[in-house]
Design a protein around this motif. Structure first.
Motif, PDB file in Angstrom:
ATOM      1  N   MET A   1       0.833  -1.204   0.000  1.00 15.31           N
ATOM      2  CA  MET A   1       0.000   0.000   0.000  1.00 15.31           C
ATOM      3  C   MET A   1       0.874   1.263   0.000  1.00 15.31           C
ATOM      4  SD  MET A   1      -3.258  -0.664   2.494  1.00 15.31           S
ATOM      5  CE  MET A   1      -4.549  -1.787   2.008  1.00 15.31           C
ATOM      6  N   HIS A   2       0.328   2.324  -0.554  1.00 13.27           N
ATOM      7  CA  HIS A   2       1.050   3.590  -0.611  1.00 13.27           C
ATOM      8  C   HIS A   2       1.145   4.185   0.783  1.00 13.27           C
ATOM      9  CE1 HIS A   2       2.518   7.354  -2.134  1.00 13.27           C
ATOM     10  NE2 HIS A   2       1.496   8.004  -1.631  1.00 13.27           N
ATOM     11  N   LYS A   3       2.351   4.483   1.239  1.00 12.61           N
ATOM     12  CA  LYS A   3       2.551   5.010   2.587  1.00 12.61           C
ATOM     13  C   LYS A   3       2.550   6.538   2.571  1.00 12.61           C
ATOM     14  CE  LYS A   3       3.109   0.896   4.326  1.00 12.61           C
ATOM     15  NZ  LYS A   3       2.118   0.297   5.224  1.00 12.61           N
ATOM     16  N   LEU A 100      -9.000  13.382 -14.373  1.00 14.97           N
ATOM     17  CA  LEU A 100      -7.830  13.186 -13.517  1.00 14.97           C
ATOM     18  C   LEU A 100      -8.202  12.727 -12.111  1.00 14.97           C
ATOM     19  CD1 LEU A 100      -4.718  13.576 -13.621  1.00 14.97           C
ATOM     20  CD2 LEU A 100      -5.087  15.827 -12.611  1.00 14.97           C
ATOM     21  N   ASP A 101      -9.156  13.418 -11.473  1.00 16.01           N
ATOM     22  CA  ASP A 101      -9.460  13.154 -10.061  1.00 16.01           C
ATOM     23  C   ASP A 101     -10.135  11.805  -9.835  1.00 16.01           C
ATOM     24  OD1 ASP A 101      -8.533  15.722  -9.880  1.00 16.01           O
ATOM     25  OD2 ASP A 101     -10.118  16.432  -8.547  1.00 16.01           O
ATOM     26  N   VAL A 102     -11.000  11.419 -10.751  1.00 19.79           N
ATOM     27  CA  VAL A 102     -11.733  10.158 -10.559  1.00 19.79           C
ATOM     28  C   VAL A 102     -10.786   8.956 -10.547  1.00 19.79           C
ATOM     29  CG1 VAL A 102     -13.462   8.617 -11.534  1.00 19.79           C
ATOM     30  CG2 VAL A 102     -13.935  11.078 -11.365  1.00 19.79           C
ATOM     31  N   PRO A 103      -9.911   8.795 -11.540  1.00 21.23           N
ATOM     32  CA  PRO A 103      -8.968   7.674 -11.455  1.00 21.23           C
ATOM     33  C   PRO A 103      -7.967   7.822 -10.309  1.00 21.23           C
ATOM     34  CG  PRO A 103      -8.514   9.023 -13.398  1.00 21.23           C
ATOM     35  CD  PRO A 103      -9.830   9.480 -12.853  1.00 21.23           C
ATOM     36  N   ALA A 104      -7.624   9.068  -9.955  1.00 21.77           N
ATOM     37  CA  ALA A 104      -6.704   9.272  -8.829  1.00 21.77           C
ATOM     38  C   ALA A 104      -7.349   8.808  -7.526  1.00 21.77           C
ATOM     39  CB  ALA A 104      -6.310  10.747  -8.729  1.00 21.77           C
ATOM     40  N   LEU A 105      -8.643   9.065  -7.364  1.00 24.39           N
ATOM     41  CA  LEU A 105      -9.341   8.593  -6.173  1.00 24.39           C
ATOM     42  C   LEU A 105      -9.404   7.071  -6.156  1.00 24.39           C
ATOM     43  CD1 LEU A 105     -10.943   9.043  -3.593  1.00 24.39           C
ATOM     44  CD2 LEU A 105     -13.011   9.329  -5.003  1.00 24.39           C
ATOM     45  N   ALA A 159      -3.281   9.180  -1.193  1.00 20.34           N
ATOM     46  CA  ALA A 159      -2.666   7.858  -1.311  1.00 20.34           C
ATOM     47  C   ALA A 159      -2.494   7.409  -2.752  1.00 20.34           C
ATOM     48  CB  ALA A 159      -3.486   6.823  -0.535  1.00 20.34           C
ATOM     49  N   CYS A 160      -2.831   8.261  -3.696  1.00 22.63           N
ATOM     50  CA  CYS A 160      -2.575   7.939  -5.108  1.00 22.63           C
ATOM     51  C   CYS A 160      -1.062   7.941  -5.315  1.00 22.63           C
ATOM     52  CB  CYS A 160      -3.236   8.969  -6.018  1.00 22.63           C
ATOM     53  SG  CYS A 160      -2.814   8.794  -7.773  1.00 22.63           S
ATOM     54  N   PRO A 161      -0.491   6.886  -5.871  1.00 18.34           N
ATOM     55  CA  PRO A 161       0.964   6.801  -5.991  1.00 18.34           C
ATOM     56  C   PRO A 161       1.589   7.821  -6.937  1.00 18.34           C
ATOM     57  CG  PRO A 161      -0.060   4.637  -6.252  1.00 18.34           C
ATOM     58  CD  PRO A 161      -1.154   5.654  -6.322  1.00 18.34           C
ATOM     59  N   SER A 162       0.795   8.384  -7.843  1.00 21.66           N
ATOM     60  CA  SER A 162       1.344   9.298  -8.842  1.00 21.66           C
ATOM     61  C   SER A 162       1.403  10.724  -8.307  1.00 21.66           C
ATOM     62  CB  SER A 162       0.510   9.255 -10.125  1.00 21.66           C
ATOM     63  OG  SER A 162       0.930  10.271 -11.015  1.00 21.66           O
ATOM     64  N   GLU A 163       2.616  11.222  -8.105  1.00 15.82           N
ATOM     65  CA  GLU A 163       2.778  12.606  -7.643  1.00 15.82           C
ATOM     66  C   GLU A 163       2.291  13.587  -8.694  1.00 15.82           C
ATOM     67  OE1 GLU A 163       6.276  15.608  -5.922  1.00 15.82           O
ATOM     68  OE2 GLU A 163       6.784  13.590  -6.612  1.00 15.82           O
ATOM     69  N   ARG A 164       2.500  13.263  -9.971  1.00 15.54           N
ATOM     70  CA  ARG A 164       2.049  14.153 -11.032  1.00 15.54           C
ATOM     71  C   ARG A 164       0.530  14.293 -11.018  1.00 15.54           C
ATOM     72  NH1 ARG A 164       6.365  11.574 -13.647  1.00 15.54           N
ATOM     73  NH2 ARG A 164       7.942  13.028 -14.460  1.00 15.54           N
ATOM     74  N   MET A 165      -0.166  13.191 -10.833  1.00 10.67           N
ATOM     75  CA  MET A 165      -1.624  13.250 -10.785  1.00 10.67           C
ATOM     76  C   MET A 165      -2.086  14.125  -9.625  1.00 10.67           C
ATOM     77  SD  MET A 165      -2.810   9.345 -11.729  1.00 10.67           S
ATOM     78  CE  MET A 165      -4.557   9.743 -11.890  1.00 10.67           C
ATOM     79  N   ARG A 166      -1.444  13.977  -8.473  1.00 11.62           N
ATOM     80  CA  ARG A 166      -1.823  14.776  -7.307  1.00 11.62           C
ATOM     81  C   ARG A 166      -1.538  16.252  -7.546  1.00 11.62           C
ATOM     82  NH1 ARG A 166       1.194  10.769  -4.686  1.00 11.62           N
ATOM     83  NH2 ARG A 166       2.698  12.338  -3.961  1.00 11.62           N
TER      84      ARG A 166
END
Length: 241
Positions: A1-3, A100-105, A159-166
């Protein structure tokens, strides 16, 4: 899991002086988002130097960064202007947020741990408390509300692993925030959305990604519809005057 434990750790290094470019960017960005500088307003470098006390170099860099975010427009002949307010621009921002937000969630739900859940609950609690203090009558959403509202949405995606998405999500959220603040000036009563936020949080904590994502998408689109209604009303009044 993403920490995400690092979100709770203090930086052990001594506090460092914030670079002038970052100071200029932060202050100018806040004033654009809050509506201090209205849509389409020209941002003259000499006036900004007087207002903020910075030299031209950090201000130019700050303006260039704001142009990259889409909050202002740059033209070699006309200089810098605050981005216009338009239904087309808002529709594009909302479309990109959904993309962007929906898949990030969805990824955040899949990777989040107990610390992430606590972050979401705490962010919602702060948002609910501040919304409970908003009275009836004319209201412009203030900086405190903006901060906790932004923090709640950021917590959902933390907790989304992609910093770019966040990061991209945060940028689009702020662009949408400018529209929310604009529309708030024309509303006679405060719009409380605690119930919407609570439903999103509950589905998220149940790890019901399908429901949580559907609720978040509707939340984004309902904001778009509400602001669109205000834009349409304002345009209609302007046409009659």
């Amino acid at each position: 899991m993403h920490k995400i434990e690092t979100m709770y750790k203090k930086d052990p290094t001594p506090e460092r002086t914030v670079p002038l470019v970052e100071q200029a960017f932060t202050r100018l960005r806040q004033d654009v988002l809050s509506g201090t500088y209205g849509a389409g307003m020209k941002l003259k470098l000499d006036e900004l130097q007087t207002a903020y006390g910075f030299s031209s170099s950090p201000l130019r860099e700050a303006l260039s960064r704001l142009a990259q975010e889409g909050l202002i427009r740059s033209d070699e002949r006309r200089g810098f202007r605050v981005a216009d307010i338009s239904a087309e621009d808002l529709a594009d921002i909302s479309r990109m947020r959904v993309m962007l937000d929906v898949p990030a969630l969805r990824e955040s739900i899949a990777n989040g741990d107990d610390a992430w859940e606590a972050l979401v609950v705490g962010a919602y609690h702060r948002l609910e408390k501040i919304e409970s203090r908003i009275g009836d009558g004319p209201v412009v959403l203030d900086d405190d509300w903006t901060q906790v509202h932004s923090a709640f949405h950021a917590a959902l995606l933390a907790a989304c692993p992609s910093e770019r998405m966040r990061n991209w999500s945060a940028s689009l959220f702020d662009q949408a925030e400018r529209y929310r603040r604009y529309s708030a000036r024309f509303r006679k009563t405060a719009r409380r959305k605690s119930n919407e936020h609570r439903k999103i949080m509950d589905a998220t904590l149940r790890r019901d990604a399908q429901t949580a994502c559907a609720l978040l998408e509707e939340h984004i689109l309902s904001t778009q519809r509400n602001v669109m209604a205000v834009l349409g009303s304002a345009a209609e009044k302007a046409g009659r005057s």
